[in-house]
Design a protein around this motif. Sequence first.
Motif, mmCIF file in Angstrom:
data_model
loop_
_atom_site.group_PDB
_atom_site.id
_atom_site.type_symbol
_atom_site.label_atom_id
_atom_site.label_comp_id
_atom_site.label_asym_id
_atom_site.label_seq_id
_atom_site.Cartn_x
_atom_site.Cartn_y
_atom_site.Cartn_z
ATOM 1 N N MET A 24 0.841 -1.205 0.000
ATOM 2 C CA MET A 24 0.000 0.000 0.000
ATOM 3 C C MET A 24 0.871 1.248 0.000
ATOM 4 S SD MET A 24 -2.876 1.061 2.825
ATOM 5 C CE MET A 24 -3.381 2.781 3.039
ATOM 6 N N TYR A 25 0.498 2.185 -0.857
ATOM 7 C CA TYR A 25 1.204 3.461 -0.914
ATOM 8 C C TYR A 25 0.204 4.572 -0.633
ATOM 9 C CZ TYR A 25 4.360 7.138 -2.506
ATOM 10 O OH TYR A 25 5.172 8.250 -2.556
ATOM 11 N N GLY A 26 0.582 5.471 0.248
ATOM 12 C CA GLY A 26 -0.269 6.619 0.532
ATOM 13 C C GLY A 26 0.518 7.887 0.232
ATOM 14 N N CYS A 27 -0.070 8.772 -0.550
ATOM 15 C CA CYS A 27 0.626 10.029 -0.827
ATOM 16 C C CYS A 27 0.729 10.806 0.480
ATOM 17 C CB CYS A 27 -0.131 10.856 -1.857
ATOM 18 S SG CYS A 27 0.098 10.210 -3.515
ATOM 19 N N GLY A 28 1.937 11.136 0.834
ATOM 20 C CA GLY A 28 2.172 11.812 2.103
ATOM 21 C C GLY A 28 2.076 13.322 1.975
ATOM 22 N N MET A 64 4.953 5.604 2.647
ATOM 23 C CA MET A 64 4.401 6.950 2.535
ATOM 24 C C MET A 64 5.550 7.925 2.314
ATOM 25 S SD MET A 64 1.647 8.123 5.287
ATOM 26 C CE MET A 64 1.363 9.849 5.414
ATOM 27 N N ASN A 65 5.304 8.942 1.536
ATOM 28 C CA ASN A 65 6.391 9.873 1.217
ATOM 29 C C ASN A 65 6.258 11.192 1.954
ATOM 30 O OD1 ASN A 65 4.041 10.328 -0.644
ATOM 31 N ND2 ASN A 65 5.254 12.161 -1.053
ATOM 32 N N PHE A 66 7.367 11.863 2.063
ATOM 33 C CA PHE A 66 7.369 13.279 2.437
ATOM 34 C C PHE A 66 7.800 14.040 1.199
ATOM 35 C CE2 PHE A 66 8.096 11.825 6.925
ATOM 36 C CZ PHE A 66 6.946 12.379 7.445
ATOM 37 N N GLU A 212 8.002 11.876 -8.166
ATOM 38 C CA GLU A 212 8.511 11.471 -6.849
ATOM 39 C C GLU A 212 7.784 10.213 -6.362
ATOM 40 O OE1 GLU A 212 8.191 14.840 -4.209
ATOM 41 O OE2 GLU A 212 9.533 16.085 -5.423
ATOM 42 N N CYS A 213 6.456 10.250 -6.420
ATOM 43 C CA CYS A 213 5.678 9.119 -5.895
ATOM 44 C C CYS A 213 5.855 7.868 -6.756
ATOM 45 C CB CYS A 213 4.200 9.494 -5.784
ATOM 46 S SG CYS A 213 3.882 10.609 -4.396
ATOM 47 N N SER A 214 5.945 8.051 -8.086
ATOM 48 C CA SER A 214 6.152 6.879 -8.960
ATOM 49 C C SER A 214 7.461 6.180 -8.617
ATOM 50 C CB SER A 214 6.186 7.305 -10.437
ATOM 51 O OG SER A 214 4.878 7.516 -10.911
ATOM 52 N N PRO A 237 -4.068 16.384 -11.193
ATOM 53 C CA PRO A 237 -3.271 15.581 -12.143
ATOM 54 C C PRO A 237 -2.386 14.528 -11.478
ATOM 55 C CG PRO A 237 -2.137 17.654 -11.671
ATOM 56 C CD PRO A 237 -3.426 17.682 -10.886
ATOM 57 N N HIS A 238 -2.232 14.586 -10.141
ATOM 58 C CA HIS A 238 -1.177 13.800 -9.512
ATOM 59 C C HIS A 238 -1.255 12.294 -9.808
ATOM 60 C CE1 HIS A 238 2.097 13.046 -6.863
ATOM 61 N NE2 HIS A 238 1.377 12.397 -5.971
ATOM 62 N N HIS A 239 -2.385 11.681 -9.510
ATOM 63 C CA HIS A 239 -2.455 10.224 -9.693
ATOM 64 C C HIS A 239 -2.525 9.828 -11.167
ATOM 65 C CE1 HIS A 239 -3.853 9.665 -5.262
ATOM 66 N NE2 HIS A 239 -2.566 9.875 -5.382
ATOM 67 N N ASN A 241 -0.968 11.312 -13.477
ATOM 68 C CA ASN A 241 0.418 11.385 -13.938
ATOM 69 C C ASN A 241 1.270 10.250 -13.376
ATOM 70 O OD1 ASN A 241 -0.425 13.622 -15.274
ATOM 71 N ND2 ASN A 241 0.715 15.111 -14.041
ATOM 72 N N GLU A 242 0.961 9.851 -12.141
ATOM 73 C CA GLU A 242 1.695 8.708 -11.569
ATOM 74 C C GLU A 242 1.469 7.463 -12.424
ATOM 75 O OE1 GLU A 242 1.490 7.626 -7.439
ATOM 76 O OE2 GLU A 242 1.162 9.683 -6.819
ATOM 77 N N ILE A 243 0.222 7.261 -12.858
ATOM 78 C CA ILE A 243 -0.075 6.084 -13.696
ATOM 79 C C ILE A 243 0.727 6.164 -14.994
ATOM 80 C CG2 ILE A 243 -1.858 4.940 -15.092
ATOM 81 C CD1 ILE A 243 -3.915 5.729 -12.980
#
Length: 462
Positions: A24-28, A64-66, A212-214, A237-239, A241-243
């Motif tokens: 599981m990844y959660g955008c931090g 999770m990211n910072f 960053e998240c990708s 756009p974030h998710h 663009n991640e895809i």
Amino acid sequence: MLKLYNSLTREKEEFRPLGGEATMYGCGPTVYNYAHIGNWRSFVFYDLLRRYLEYAGWPVNLAMNFTDVDDKTIRGSRAEGVPLKEFTRKYEEAFKKDSRKLNILPPRVYARATEHVNDMVRLVVRLRDRGLAYRAEDGSTYFDVSEFKGYGKLSHLDLGELREGASGRVSVDEYGKEEARDFALWKAWSEEDGDVYWDTVLGRGRPGWHVECSAMSQKYLGETIDVHAGGVDLIFPHHENEIAQSEGATGKPFVRYWVHCEHLLVDGRKMSKSLANFYTLHDLEEKGFKPVALRYFYLSAHYRSQLNFTLDALTQAQRTVEKLNDFVLRVRSAPNAENGVVTDALQTALKGFENAMDDDLDTANALPYLFEAVRVVNSEIEGRACVPVKDVLDFLMRVNSVLGVIDFAREEIPARIQKLVCEREKAREQKDFAKSDELRNKIRGEGFVVEDSAGGPRVRKA
Ligand SMILES: [Zn+2]
């Protein structure tokens, strides 16, 4: 059997992880200020999801990211005239501290963007090699959305409206759907970046937010992950663009279940500093609220429905949590029995709770089962019947392993102290402050302190 609403298919789907544990990844948080209660709704939701997956039998590998480098963090650090690292670490620490107060379990990995720039560069090079990224005249590297089949599938974007041509690029991190076009993966250094840059094969510059998240999710969780969580505002756009970045680079599905938490309104409106309806956790604590009351308030609604925050609703939530805590103490001191009528009631309640949670984490329908169990046990205790103390506590602990709102560590307060607290409360109501102070000192002398909170007086060991 747990079903989750998948934003990609817009359907509730049975959840099953690819491996023995769920990835599981959660955008931090973007660590450029203190998280507000709208942000916390998402983070408490991630925690609920993670806890329920574990309850359902799947250990969760959560990363999770910072976001400690992007347009906002650079702007903020420059405005304050402090180095980026110093600026972001302050908010990072505050985030971790507030998370603990909200009973949010820590992820297995917290990843800072600034410590993964090489991973991001490698990902961008991979995209370039596959013809999905190009370097523009401004020295930045952009993702070519026209080359990626499926761009827009998460946000249901009409591809016909995509802008094309030399001006069809967007270099800022945040933009609206109407501005959908090639976006920056790597931003060439500019004056406004000051001393924030990396010298890499992509030139001097810094990563775009989306990449960053990708890069970080791939590093810690693999090319295909089970669950990706975020607030609805991150869908575009974030998710999206991640895809594009992740699937463009690997050719594999990026995420199996996309789950998104709805917005929080405050006093019926979108939260904003100018409307004076903007709160951080600290603001609420200053008003006498316990962080766990906020957590309970979030859980009182389904995560996919809009939730309206008011101070009255939070007061109510705080009272409810206190009642649950009081209930634990009452059960502990109740006469014990091996079993009794409540044993069946507890089983029924647990089943009902689980069924509601299995239905896309429907906390709004799960909580009434908890209160029904409390009601049945209370009426037994009031009727002076013996209750199976261990069974009741086991039930509460199981339910609370998901909810995270009950305090089992609270100490029992002797009856004579409770009596003094009541007397003091009466004195306060009658505005006899001399007497109320005298009683407070007396309580203090017995080794206890009274705190006046929004949910009424609370007493604890000094
Ligand atoms: Zn993200």
